[in-house]
Enzyme design. Structure first.
Site, mmCIF file in Angstrom:
data_model
loop_
_atom_site.group_PDB
_atom_site.id
_atom_site.type_symbol
_atom_site.label_atom_id
_atom_site.label_comp_id
_atom_site.label_asym_id
_atom_site.label_seq_id
_atom_site.Cartn_x
_atom_site.Cartn_y
_atom_site.Cartn_z
ATOM 1 N N VAL A 222 2.872 -6.467 10.626
ATOM 2 C CA VAL A 222 2.437 -5.579 9.863
ATOM 3 C C VAL A 222 3.065 -5.725 8.356
ATOM 4 O O VAL A 222 4.071 -6.064 8.433
ATOM 5 C CB VAL A 222 2.479 -4.089 10.294
ATOM 6 N N CYS A 223 2.403 -5.252 7.303
ATOM 7 C CA CYS A 223 3.091 -5.411 5.989
ATOM 8 C C CYS A 223 4.228 -4.232 5.969
ATOM 9 O O CYS A 223 4.022 -3.427 6.494
ATOM 10 C CB CYS A 223 2.141 -5.080 5.006
ATOM 11 N N CYS A 249 -1.999 -10.096 7.627
ATOM 12 C CA CYS A 249 -1.777 -8.576 6.971
ATOM 13 C C CYS A 249 -2.450 -8.922 5.531
ATOM 14 O O CYS A 249 -2.125 -9.792 4.667
ATOM 15 C CB CYS A 249 0.062 -8.535 6.554
#
Length: 285
Positions: A222-223, A249
Site C-alpha cells: 500500500v502507499c 498502488c
C-alpha cells in the site's frame, strides 16, 4: 462533496435531536454491533455512512478501472493490523477518530478536539520523519578509492558503455517521446560529479535481470511503501543502472515519476500491465 455533506450534517443532525457531525469510529462500532447482534437500534445514519463508504469506493474503483482484488503479503498484513490496533487505541483514548476530533470537535471548540488535533499533527510529523526521510547527498570519496566521470560526461550523461572496471553501463538518455517529464542532458545534471562506487552492492530486495536492470516487486504494497522502497533500493544501484518497479498502488503512478524527476532519475518506460497494475522503469541519474 464531502465538505458539503459535512456542513449539511449539522442542521440535519440538529433536526434529528442530536448535535454532531461526521464520524467514523462510533459508526464503525455500530456497524459491527448490527452485523453481530442484528439489533435494529444500531442501524442508523452512521452505520449507513460506513456501508456507503464501502459501496461508493467499489463503484468509484470500477468506474476508473482501478479495482483489483489484492492479497496482502505478510509484511503488509502486519502493518495493517498493528496500524489498525494503534488507531483504535488512539480513537478510544481521544474520544473519537481523526474526523470526529479534527472536524467535528474542533468546530464545537472543545478542548478534546483541539488537543487531539495537536497530537495528530505531531504524530504525522513523527511518522514523516521516520518513514519519509529526505535523501542526503553522499560525499565523494577520495580519488584513489573511486572512479569519477569527467565534468562533460556528468553534464551531458554521454558516458561510454564500458568503464575501466569492465562493468557495462548504459547511461544514454532515452529518446522516447512519451517521457516528456523525465530529465535528460543538462537538465538532469547533478550538482557534483557522478561517482562510480565500486563497493556499492544492489539491495537484496532486487532481482537481477542482467545488463544493469534490476526488478523491485511492490505488488500488494500500500502507499506510500512502493515509493519508500524504491528510494531505498535506488541508493544501492550504480549511476546508469535501471530499476524496474511493479506496483498496484494508484497514488504511486504520480508519486514515483515526481520523485524520479526531482532526484534526477530518468523514466525510460511506464506501462499499465493490467487492471490497476503498472510497471515503471527508471534509469538512475
Amino acid at each position: 462533496m464531502i465538505g458539503l455533506l459535512g456542513v449539511i450534517a449539522w442542521p440535519l443532525s440538529a433536526a434529528a435531536g442530536r448535535n454532531g457531525g461526521l464520524g467514523i469510529t462510533t459508526p464503525s462500532a455500530h456497524t459491527v454491533d448490527f452485523i453481530t447482534t442484528g439489533d435494529a437500534k444500531f442501524m442508523n445514519w452512521g452505520t449507513l455512512l460506513v456501508l456507503g463508504l464501502l459501496i461508493g469506493s467499489f463503484i468509484a474503483a470500477k468506474a476508473t478501472g482501478e479495482f483489483r482484488i489484492r492479497v496482502a503479503d505478510a509484511k503488509t498484513t502486519v502493518r495493517a493490523v498493528v496500524g489498525g490496533v494503534l488507531m483504535g487505541i488512539g480513537a478510544a483514548l481521544a474520544g473519537g477518530c481523526t474526523v470526529g476530533n479534527g472536524m467535528v470537535e474542533t468546530s464545537l471548540f472543545s478542548f478534546q478536539g483541539w488537543i487531539a488535533l495537536l497530537f495528530i499533527a505531531l504524530g504525522v510529523g513523527a511518522g514523516t520523519k521516520l518513514w519519509l526521510k529526505p535523501s542526503a547527498a553522499q560525499p565523494a570519496a577520495a580519488a584513489q578509492d573511486t572512479e569519477t566521470y569527467s565534468t562533460s560526461e556528468s553534464l551531458d550523461h554521454n558516458i561510454s558503455n564500458e568503464n575501466p572496471s569492465g562493468n557495462s553501463i548504459d547511461a544514454t538518455p532515452s529518446k522516447s517521446p512519451r517521457n516528456t517529464h523525465a530529465f535528460s542532458g543538462f537538465a538532469a545534471a547533478p550538482s557534483a560529479l557522478m561517482v562510480k562506487d565500486p563497493t556499492l552492492a544492489p539491495s537484496k530486495k532486487l532481482k537481477d535481470l542482467g545488463e544493469g536492470y534490476y526488478a523491485l516487486d511492490s505488488l500488494g504494497a500500500v502507499c506510500p511503501f512502493p515509493l519508500i522502497e524504491a528510494k531505498d533500493v535506488m541508493k544501492t544501484l550504480q549511476s546508469g543502472d535501471h530499476l524496474v518497479i511493479d506496483f498496484d498502488c494508484t497514488q504511486a503512478t504520480e508519486a514515483i515519476p515526481h520523485w524520479a524527476a526531482t532526484d534526477g532519475h530518468e523514466v525510460t518506460d511506464f506501462v499499465e500491465k493490467g487492471e490497476a497494475s503498472w510497471q515503471i522503469t527508471l534509469k538512475k541519474g
